[in-house]
Design an enzyme around this catalytic site. Sequence first.
Site, mmCIF file in Angstrom:
data_model
loop_
_atom_site.group_PDB
_atom_site.id
_atom_site.type_symbol
_atom_site.label_atom_id
_atom_site.label_comp_id
_atom_site.label_asym_id
_atom_site.label_seq_id
_atom_site.Cartn_x
_atom_site.Cartn_y
_atom_site.Cartn_z
ATOM 1 C CG HIS A 298 116.477 -78.425 54.094
ATOM 2 N ND1 HIS A 298 116.634 -78.196 55.431
ATOM 3 C CD2 HIS A 298 115.176 -78.087 53.811
ATOM 4 C CE1 HIS A 298 115.497 -77.728 55.940
ATOM 5 N NE2 HIS A 298 114.602 -77.658 54.983
ATOM 6 C CG HIS B 34 102.962 -76.711 55.426
ATOM 7 N ND1 HIS B 34 102.496 -77.014 54.175
ATOM 8 C CD2 HIS B 34 101.940 -76.964 56.286
ATOM 9 C CE1 HIS B 34 101.240 -77.440 54.275
ATOM 10 N NE2 HIS B 34 100.878 -77.416 55.537
ATOM 11 C CB SER C 107 112.491 -75.113 53.049
ATOM 12 O OG SER C 107 111.363 -74.742 53.806
ATOM 13 C CD GLU D 295 104.683 -71.349 59.829
ATOM 14 O OE1 GLU D 295 105.207 -72.220 59.135
ATOM 15 O OE2 GLU D 295 103.969 -71.622 60.819
ATOM 16 C CG ASP E 124 108.440 -79.605 55.253
ATOM 17 O OD1 ASP E 124 108.246 -80.731 55.742
ATOM 18 O OD2 ASP E 124 109.332 -78.833 55.650
HETATM 19 N N1 SAM Z 1 109.513 -76.186 55.476
HETATM 20 C C1 SAM Z 1 110.218 -75.826 56.695
HETATM 21 C C2 SAM Z 1 111.696 -76.134 56.493
HETATM 22 O O1 SAM Z 1 112.015 -77.102 55.775
HETATM 23 O O2 SAM Z 1 112.514 -75.398 57.032
HETATM 24 C C3 SAM Z 1 109.666 -76.555 57.904
HETATM 25 C C4 SAM Z 1 108.199 -76.511 58.056
HETATM 26 S S1 SAM Z 1 107.549 -77.303 59.465
HETATM 27 C C5 SAM Z 1 107.831 -78.984 59.160
HETATM 28 C C6 SAM Z 1 105.834 -77.133 59.183
HETATM 29 C C7 SAM Z 1 105.298 -75.727 59.428
HETATM 30 O O3 SAM Z 1 103.977 -75.649 58.876
HETATM 31 C C8 SAM Z 1 105.153 -75.336 60.875
HETATM 32 O O4 SAM Z 1 105.910 -74.172 61.104
HETATM 33 C C9 SAM Z 1 103.640 -75.042 61.072
HETATM 34 O O5 SAM Z 1 103.384 -73.941 61.916
HETATM 35 C C10 SAM Z 1 103.204 -74.743 59.662
HETATM 36 N N2 SAM Z 1 101.801 -75.019 59.315
HETATM 37 C C11 SAM Z 1 100.965 -75.955 59.800
HETATM 38 N N3 SAM Z 1 99.809 -75.976 59.123
HETATM 39 C C12 SAM Z 1 99.920 -75.036 58.150
HETATM 40 C C13 SAM Z 1 99.074 -74.600 57.076
HETATM 41 N N4 SAM Z 1 97.890 -75.168 56.890
HETATM 42 N N5 SAM Z 1 99.532 -73.644 56.248
HETATM 43 C C14 SAM Z 1 100.751 -73.071 56.430
HETATM 44 N N6 SAM Z 1 101.593 -73.439 57.426
HETATM 45 C C15 SAM Z 1 101.185 -74.404 58.272
#
Ligand code: SAM
Length: 280
Positions: free
Chosen positions: A19, A42, A100, A118, A164
Amino acid sequence: MLSYRHSYHAGNHADVLKHIVLTLCIESLKEKEKPFLYLDTHSGAGRYLLQSEHAEKTGEYLSGINLLWQQATVPQPLTTYLQVLKRYNPFDTLKYYPGSPLIAKQLLREPDKLNLTELHPTDYPLLKQEFSKDKRAKVLREDGFAQLKSKLPPPSRRGIILIDPSYEIKEDYQKIPAALYEAYKRFATGIYLIWYPVVSRTQTQRMIDGIIKLGIKRVSQFELALKPDNNQKGMTASGMIVINPPWKLHNQMETIMPWLLSVLDTEKTGNFVIKELVSE
Ligand code: SAM
């Protein structure tokens, strides 16, 4: 197979590094008036209560954002990140950690746009709710990787793309170079931020080598390790690969990384990397 919940990990040392880099890149794009797109493949839930059962179970934020929150002063390039945190925590206690999408929500301007995806059935509605009144944002329950083809290039031809994944699905390591290739073909001037964990150094390095082999120019790496590589379970380090880094980013990270390590590396076993992987 979506068992990962970011609420267990929000505000840990990996989030802090990710971040900080995100904040610096957003601020650099704001130096020009022209609007831009923030694409978060993500996104997670957006807002995380740190006194929740999930966060308290791992306690990861205690060795991450909580240590920064206790500092009386921070290096100048970190002030915006801390200001965002203070917006979500107006009192002395650190209650919420903004993920994020909420960092971007706070920093983007009225004509900028957000595209947030998401897939998790519990986290998606939470994220949607956070943006229910925000006309700049599209919040979709769709595959984040697919957005790299369908949403690029943005009409403004300016953008930051955060990739991410949780890497709970091991194919994510292979998917990233391929998805980046498609994205970069469409939008070569975007700023791409790819977060990675170091759980197995071999696996992570294979992915980074895959990115280098794409032939993309201007690729940088910023990594923060709290432990040396080892064969035990768990994340020892995390990093950000940045394609087309803003010109000030290396200098800013040269100031930030030694300070960050001194605050977060309480066991004195850590290290950091600032590296240009591919130049002009
Ligand atoms: N980017 C966020 C942050 O920095 O606050 C954290 C994201 S977390 C590491 C990853 C997220 O991706 C999870 O909530 C998961 O449910 C989601 N996810 C997993 N596969 C995905 C996909 N193919 N497309 C979108 N989201 C997905």
